[in-house]
Scaffold this motif. Structure first.
Motif, PDB file in Angstrom:
ATOM      1  N   ARG A  49       0.852  -1.182   0.000  1.00 15.54           N
ATOM      2  CA  ARG A  49       0.000   0.000   0.000  1.00 15.54           C
ATOM      3  C   ARG A  49       0.889   1.234   0.000  1.00 15.54           C
ATOM      4  NH1 ARG A  49      -2.607  -3.472  -1.277  1.00 15.54           N
ATOM      5  NH2 ARG A  49      -4.565  -4.303  -0.436  1.00 15.54           N
ATOM      6  N   GLY A  50       0.428   2.299  -0.659  1.00 16.40           N
ATOM      7  CA  GLY A  50       1.279   3.474  -0.744  1.00 16.40           C
ATOM      8  C   GLY A  50       0.512   4.756  -0.964  1.00 16.40           C
ATOM      9  N   VAL A  51       1.246   5.852  -0.881  1.00 16.28           N
ATOM     10  CA  VAL A  51       0.701   7.197  -1.094  1.00 16.28           C
ATOM     11  C   VAL A  51       1.628   7.921  -2.062  1.00 16.28           C
ATOM     12  CG1 VAL A  51       0.003   9.358  -0.005  1.00 16.28           C
ATOM     13  CG2 VAL A  51      -0.158   7.208   1.282  1.00 16.28           C
ATOM     14  N   TYR A  52       1.080   8.471  -3.136  1.00 19.69           N
ATOM     15  CA  TYR A  52       1.881   9.233  -4.090  1.00 19.69           C
ATOM     16  C   TYR A  52       1.396  10.678  -4.120  1.00 19.69           C
ATOM     17  CZ  TYR A  52      -2.102   8.360  -7.235  1.00 19.69           C
ATOM     18  OH  TYR A  52      -3.358   8.292  -7.781  1.00 19.69           O
ATOM     19  N   LEU A  53       2.310  11.574  -4.410  1.00 18.20           N
ATOM     20  CA  LEU A  53       2.000  12.995  -4.512  1.00 18.20           C
ATOM     21  C   LEU A  53       2.016  13.384  -5.980  1.00 18.20           C
ATOM     22  CD1 LEU A  53       1.617  15.859  -3.335  1.00 18.20           C
ATOM     23  CD2 LEU A  53       4.117  16.012  -3.167  1.00 18.20           C
ATOM     24  N   ALA A  54       0.841  13.524  -6.571  1.00 14.26           N
ATOM     25  CA  ALA A  54       0.774  13.961  -7.964  1.00 14.26           C
ATOM     26  C   ALA A  54       1.287  15.396  -8.064  1.00 14.26           C
ATOM     27  CB  ALA A  54      -0.658  13.873  -8.484  1.00 14.26           C
ATOM     28  N   ALA A 101       2.833  -3.448  -9.307  1.00 17.17           N
ATOM     29  CA  ALA A 101       3.067  -4.818  -8.850  1.00 17.17           C
ATOM     30  C   ALA A 101       1.751  -5.482  -8.481  1.00 17.17           C
ATOM     31  CB  ALA A 101       4.012  -4.813  -7.643  1.00 17.17           C
ATOM     32  N   ASP A 102       1.759  -6.805  -8.430  1.00 14.78           N
ATOM     33  CA  ASP A 102       0.595  -7.531  -7.944  1.00 14.78           C
ATOM     34  C   ASP A 102       0.347  -7.164  -6.482  1.00 14.78           C
ATOM     35  OD1 ASP A 102       0.401  -8.779 -10.393  1.00 14.78           O
ATOM     36  OD2 ASP A 102       1.527 -10.565  -9.756  1.00 14.78           O
ATOM     37  N   GLU A 103      -0.921  -7.134  -6.100  1.00 15.09           N
ATOM     38  CA  GLU A 103      -1.295  -6.840  -4.712  1.00 15.09           C
ATOM     39  C   GLU A 103      -0.783  -5.467  -4.254  1.00 15.09           C
ATOM     40  OE1 GLU A 103      -3.351  -8.893  -3.375  1.00 15.09           O
ATOM     41  OE2 GLU A 103      -3.105 -10.466  -4.873  1.00 15.09           O
ATOM     42  N   GLN A 104      -0.683  -4.505  -5.205  1.00 16.92           N
ATOM     43  CA  GLN A 104      -0.233  -3.161  -4.855  1.00 16.92           C
ATOM     44  C   GLN A 104      -1.336  -2.156  -5.135  1.00 16.92           C
ATOM     45  OE1 GLN A 104       3.314  -1.850  -6.869  1.00 16.92           O
ATOM     46  NE2 GLN A 104       3.491   0.038  -5.693  1.00 16.92           N
ATOM     47  N   PHE A 105      -1.590  -1.280  -4.159  1.00 16.77           N
ATOM     48  CA  PHE A 105      -2.629  -0.259  -4.295  1.00 16.77           C
ATOM     49  C   PHE A 105      -2.115   1.016  -3.648  1.00 16.77           C
ATOM     50  CE2 PHE A 105      -6.406   2.138  -3.250  1.00 16.77           C
ATOM     51  CZ  PHE A 105      -7.286   1.863  -4.294  1.00 16.77           C
ATOM     52  N   SER A 106      -2.308   2.157  -4.350  1.00 16.37           N
ATOM     53  CA  SER A 106      -1.817   3.442  -3.834  1.00 16.37           C
ATOM     54  C   SER A 106      -2.898   4.512  -3.967  1.00 16.37           C
ATOM     55  CB  SER A 106      -0.570   3.898  -4.603  1.00 16.37           C
ATOM     56  OG  SER A 106       0.472   2.952  -4.514  1.00 16.37           O
ATOM     57  N   TRP A 107      -2.853   5.464  -3.055  1.00 18.11           N
ATOM     58  CA  TRP A 107      -3.756   6.612  -3.070  1.00 18.11           C
ATOM     59  C   TRP A 107      -2.971   7.885  -3.345  1.00 18.11           C
ATOM     60  CZ3 TRP A 107      -3.848   2.924   0.822  1.00 18.11           C
ATOM     61  CH2 TRP A 107      -5.043   2.208   1.016  1.00 18.11           C
ATOM     62  N   GLU A 108      -3.593   8.833  -4.050  1.00 20.49           N
ATOM     63  CA  GLU A 108      -3.011  10.165  -4.144  1.00 20.49           C
ATOM     64  C   GLU A 108      -3.125  10.814  -2.771  1.00 20.49           C
ATOM     65  OE1 GLU A 108      -1.667  13.940  -4.929  1.00 20.49           O
ATOM     66  OE2 GLU A 108      -3.731  13.680  -4.230  1.00 20.49           O
ATOM     67  N   LEU A 109      -2.178  11.647  -2.419  1.00 19.78           N
ATOM     68  CA  LEU A 109      -2.060  12.170  -1.061  1.00 19.78           C
ATOM     69  C   LEU A 109      -3.355  12.800  -0.552  1.00 19.78           C
ATOM     70  CD1 LEU A 109      -0.268  12.859   1.384  1.00 19.78           C
ATOM     71  CD2 LEU A 109       0.328  14.989   0.213  1.00 19.78           C
ATOM     72  N   GLU A 110      -3.994  13.625  -1.376  1.00 15.87           N
ATOM     73  CA  GLU A 110      -5.202  14.309  -0.915  1.00 15.87           C
ATOM     74  C   GLU A 110      -6.307  13.307  -0.607  1.00 15.87           C
ATOM     75  OE1 GLU A 110      -8.377  17.729  -2.438  1.00 15.87           O
ATOM     76  OE2 GLU A 110      -6.370  17.595  -3.325  1.00 15.87           O
ATOM     77  N   ARG A 111      -6.487  12.324  -1.490  1.00 14.63           N
ATOM     78  CA  ARG A 111      -7.516  11.316  -1.262  1.00 14.63           C
ATOM     79  C   ARG A 111      -7.209  10.507  -0.001  1.00 14.63           C
ATOM     80  NH1 ARG A 111     -12.655  10.074  -1.180  1.00 14.63           N
ATOM     81  NH2 ARG A 111     -13.116   7.907  -1.713  1.00 14.63           N
ATOM     82  N   PHE A 112      -5.937  10.181   0.193  1.00 15.13           N
ATOM     83  CA  PHE A 112      -5.540   9.438   1.382  1.00 15.13           C
ATOM     84  C   PHE A 112      -5.897  10.226   2.642  1.00 15.13           C
ATOM     85  CE2 PHE A 112      -2.554   8.120   4.660  1.00 15.13           C
ATOM     86  CZ  PHE A 112      -2.560   6.739   4.541  1.00 15.13           C
ATOM     87  N   CYS A 113      -5.598  11.527   2.647  1.00 18.32           N
ATOM     88  CA  CYS A 113      -5.902  12.351   3.810  1.00 18.32           C
ATOM     89  C   CYS A 113      -7.408  12.454   4.050  1.00 18.32           C
ATOM     90  CB  CYS A 113      -5.305  13.748   3.641  1.00 18.32           C
ATOM     91  SG  CYS A 113      -3.499  13.792   3.735  1.00 18.32           S
ATOM     92  N   GLU A 114      -8.170  12.581   2.982  1.00 17.86           N
ATOM     93  CA  GLU A 114      -9.633  12.633   3.130  1.00 17.86           C
ATOM     94  C   GLU A 114     -10.150  11.373   3.810  1.00 17.86           C
ATOM     95  OE1 GLU A 114     -11.001  13.052  -0.847  1.00 17.86           O
ATOM     96  OE2 GLU A 114     -10.906  15.243  -0.846  1.00 17.86           O
ATOM     97  N   LEU A 115      -9.697  10.213   3.353  1.00 14.96           N
ATOM     98  CA  LEU A 115     -10.162   8.951   3.922  1.00 14.96           C
ATOM     99  C   LEU A 115      -9.690   8.783   5.363  1.00 14.96           C
ATOM    100  CD1 LEU A 115      -9.577   6.615   0.841  1.00 14.96           C
ATOM    101  CD2 LEU A 115     -11.775   7.429   1.726  1.00 14.96           C
ATOM    102  N   ALA A 116      -8.464   9.198   5.631  1.00 12.74           N
ATOM    103  CA  ALA A 116      -7.946   9.083   6.993  1.00 12.74           C
ATOM    104  C   ALA A 116      -8.726   9.977   7.955  1.00 12.74           C
ATOM    105  CB  ALA A 116      -6.462   9.426   7.019  1.00 12.74           C
ATOM    106  N   LEU A 117      -9.101  11.174   7.510  1.00  5.74           N
ATOM    107  CA  LEU A 117      -9.894  12.065   8.353  1.00  5.74           C
ATOM    108  C   LEU A 117     -11.272  11.489   8.646  1.00  5.74           C
ATOM    109  CD1 LEU A 117      -8.944  15.515   6.798  1.00  5.74           C
ATOM    110  CD2 LEU A 117      -8.445  14.767   9.136  1.00  5.74           C
ATOM    111  N   ARG A 118     -11.752  10.627   7.755  1.00  2.49           N
ATOM    112  CA  ARG A 118     -13.033   9.940   8.003  1.00  2.49           C
ATOM    113  C   ARG A 118     -12.843   8.656   8.797  1.00  2.49           C
ATOM    114  NH1 ARG A 118     -15.071  10.036   1.751  1.00  2.49           N
ATOM    115  NH2 ARG A 118     -14.840  12.277   1.384  1.00  2.49           N
ATOM    116  N   ALA A 119     -11.610   8.398   9.223  1.00  2.00           N
ATOM    117  CA  ALA A 119     -11.274   7.212  10.020  1.00  2.00           C
ATOM    118  C   ALA A 119     -11.503   5.920   9.253  1.00  2.00           C
ATOM    119  CB  ALA A 119     -12.053   7.197  11.337  1.00  2.00           C
TER     120      ALA A 119
END
Length: 250
Positions: free
Chosen positions: A56-61, A80-98
């Motif tokens: 799992r990862g976070v990228y900064l577009a 890679a197989d079994e790899q999923f990443s979020w753009e930083l803003e989307r990651f922060c939005e989801l994290a703020l929603r717990a």
């Protein structure tokens, strides 16, 4: 009276430069990841010989990509197989929603890649968590429980791996509300949880365990040391500064 000099010829306008094509989604992951970790059973202390390696990862577009009509993707599967990443803003939005899956990424003991921006993101762990986690985790658990109940009705047994991970999530939720800290390592419960995964624990006992954990989380919520709300302003400040630095450095 002196005559005016003839106007200088204007240069012929050149062709309008064509903007460079936007990078492919997988290139955003390869070239702009700020944080990457291993999740799943390996991060939870529940890995066995055949366990997958979930990345799992976070990228900064880069900020200029948002000036186009076509915006960068909010998430990317692969490369890679079994790899999923979020753009930083989307990651922060989801994290703020717990969002449980996102919050757990911030606590993985298996960090694969991290930049200075990634370190600052990890330093915001406490800004994301709040008592809202109880509602979010509980809603997620209810949805997963319904799927398990449907498996039992239709097939006579649940998907035991999913049952194990639901119990694990409920343990994490209860302990988060009790202590204010999210712990994802299940070393203390490893043998019990793996027994569930192998289908060695009768379903009624697993159901009773889930119910007890949910009740304990409910009891812990009112007196939890967690703040009522996440620190959105602190996270937004980080995001704005990061976007501005990306625009200047492009």
């Amino acid at each position: 009276m002196r005559p005016k000099p003839p106007p200088e010829p204007r240069p012929e306008p050149g062709p309008t430069p064509t903007p460079a094509p936007a990078p492919a989604p997988v290139d955003l992951v390869r070239d702009h990841t700020v944080y990457a970790c291993v999740m799943g059973s390996r991060a939870f202390g529940l890995a066995t010989e055949g366990s997958d390696t979930d990345l799992r990862g976070v990228y900064l577009a880069p900020t200029p990509l948002f000036w186009r009509f076509e915006k960068p993707p909010t998430h990317v599967q692969g490369p890679a197989d079994e790899q999923f990443s979020w753009e930083l803003e989307r990651f922060c939005e989801l994290a703020l929603r717990a969002n449980p899956n996102v919050l757990e990424c911030l606590h993985s003991p298996l960090v694969e890649r991290i930049t200075e921006t990634g370190r600052e993101l990890l330093a915001l762990r406490t800004a994301f968590v709040s008592r809202q986690a109880h509602d979010t985790f509980a809603r997620y658990a209810i949805g997963q429980r319904k799927k398990l109940d449907a498996d039992v009705r239709n097939h006579g047994a649940p998907r035991w791996k999913h049952a194990m991970h639901l119990v694990r999530l409920l343990i994490s939720c209860r302990d988060l509300l009790r202590t204010g800290e999210l712990t994802i390592d299940m070393g203390d419960h490893r043998q019990e949880l793996l027994a569930v995964k192998r289908g060695e624990v009768p379903w009624p006992r697993v159901e009773a365990w889930m119910t007890r954990l949910s009740e304990e989380a409910e009891a812990a919520a009112p007196g939890s040391p967690l703040p009522p709300e996440p620190d959105t302003a602190r996270v937004e400040d980080f995001l704005v500064r990061t976007r501005r630095a990306s625009a200047i450095g492009w």
